[in-house]
Enzyme design. Sequence first.
Site, mmCIF file in Angstrom:
data_model
loop_
_atom_site.group_PDB
_atom_site.id
_atom_site.type_symbol
_atom_site.label_atom_id
_atom_site.label_comp_id
_atom_site.label_asym_id
_atom_site.label_seq_id
_atom_site.Cartn_x
_atom_site.Cartn_y
_atom_site.Cartn_z
ATOM 1 N N HIS A 151 0.854 -1.178 0.000
ATOM 2 C CA HIS A 151 0.000 0.000 0.000
ATOM 3 C C HIS A 151 0.896 1.236 0.000
ATOM 4 O O HIS A 151 2.125 1.144 0.161
ATOM 5 C CB HIS A 151 -0.933 0.015 1.212
ATOM 6 C CG HIS A 151 -2.175 -0.807 1.015
ATOM 7 N ND1 HIS A 151 -3.131 -0.486 0.073
ATOM 8 C CD2 HIS A 151 -2.612 -1.944 1.630
ATOM 9 C CE1 HIS A 151 -4.114 -1.374 0.116
ATOM 10 N NE2 HIS A 151 -3.822 -2.270 1.053
ATOM 11 N N ASP A 157 -0.093 7.215 -3.439
ATOM 12 C CA ASP A 157 -1.215 6.966 -4.338
ATOM 13 C C ASP A 157 -1.459 8.094 -5.332
ATOM 14 O O ASP A 157 -1.617 7.851 -6.529
ATOM 15 C CB ASP A 157 -2.502 6.759 -3.532
ATOM 16 C CG ASP A 157 -2.614 5.357 -2.953
ATOM 17 O OD1 ASP A 157 -1.838 4.483 -3.355
ATOM 18 O OD2 ASP A 157 -3.473 5.149 -2.086
#
Length: 382
Positions: free
Chosen positions: A130, A160
């Site tokens: 992640h 992200d």
Amino acid sequence: MSSPPLSGIRIVEFAGIGPGPFAGMMLADHGAEVIRIDRPARGGGLTIDAQDSLLRSRKSIGLDLKNPASIAAVRRIVKSADAIIEGFRPGVMERLGLGPEVLLADNPRLVYGRMTGWGQTGPMASEPGHDINYIAISGALHALGRKDEKPTPPVNLVGDFGGGGMFLAFGMLAALLHARATGEGQVVDAAMTDGSAVLMSMMWSFRAMGRWSDARGTNLLDTAAHFYDTYETKDGRFISLGAIEPQFYAEFRKVMGLTDEKWAAQMDARQWPALKDELTARFREKTRDEWVTAFDGHEVCFAPVLGFDEAWAHPHNRARGTFVEAGGVRQPAPAPRYSKSPTVAPVMAGERQDAAILGELGFDAAEIAALITPEAASRTGT
């Protein structure tokens, strides 16, 4: 009025989370036709993401990628596209029969955008992860935090979105320009490890110049300096101070009444902890809004720290239209802005119109029925 700058570009986006949809949102915001290949519709055909602003302003088709007929349909759709976005782990698209070799053979001008955390190659390419993990190995996370405290993840901004989706959108536009000039498509390998590393370029430069320490919270821009930090106010809120340049620092001293000579040695890092302690106490003497009033009209590099609702209502943001409401959802407006070209007013995802969209793409009624009717799909190999 001219058209949005990306008008005429068609992009096929394979459903995912985080950076892939963010890249799709950015491209759609600026006029690209983005067709999202989603999972088959559930229930009455309403999207389950009707409040997700990352999915705004694009068409959505529900296709079962385990169905050979759906794979054939995707290949047919991609033949008319300029680019695709996919965010699966390396090898997944190849196993589906939709890898770069297949789709570029079908459409040699295609820009094949791939969004992953670790990248398509390297010893960690197939591992799960992640945002927090990707910015950890790029060195970005190490730099984020206060002195003698553990690293602090900046939500998902660095991996992200900044290092991931934004770099993918940029890379795809660069590859689209190349394709238009040469007729050659290519793969864009966007990795959050790479992108978050690039976001640290200035710090790497400072380090090479001897102006950046590896120890967190000891540098000019990482909360060590008394004139570049946030401070709590009397009412438990916060202000931000960024009075780096001498003229701004001098004005800051004037507003705060900091006449003692000790405040003159602005760049003496040895004095920063003691000066910060004093400012911490001083800022707690007034409320945040009282400090806003005190600094109003002074060039100091000062601003209140605002929450979501406060940012929505702030006069500057209201004047610029920084936020908009669409489908009852408050969200950031498309950015940047252009002098001639408009951006696209956000439209939230709503009731799916698979049949209509497939019809626009050239599928006939029987083909559409086979793709979107569960009974027909089961007969074609689901």
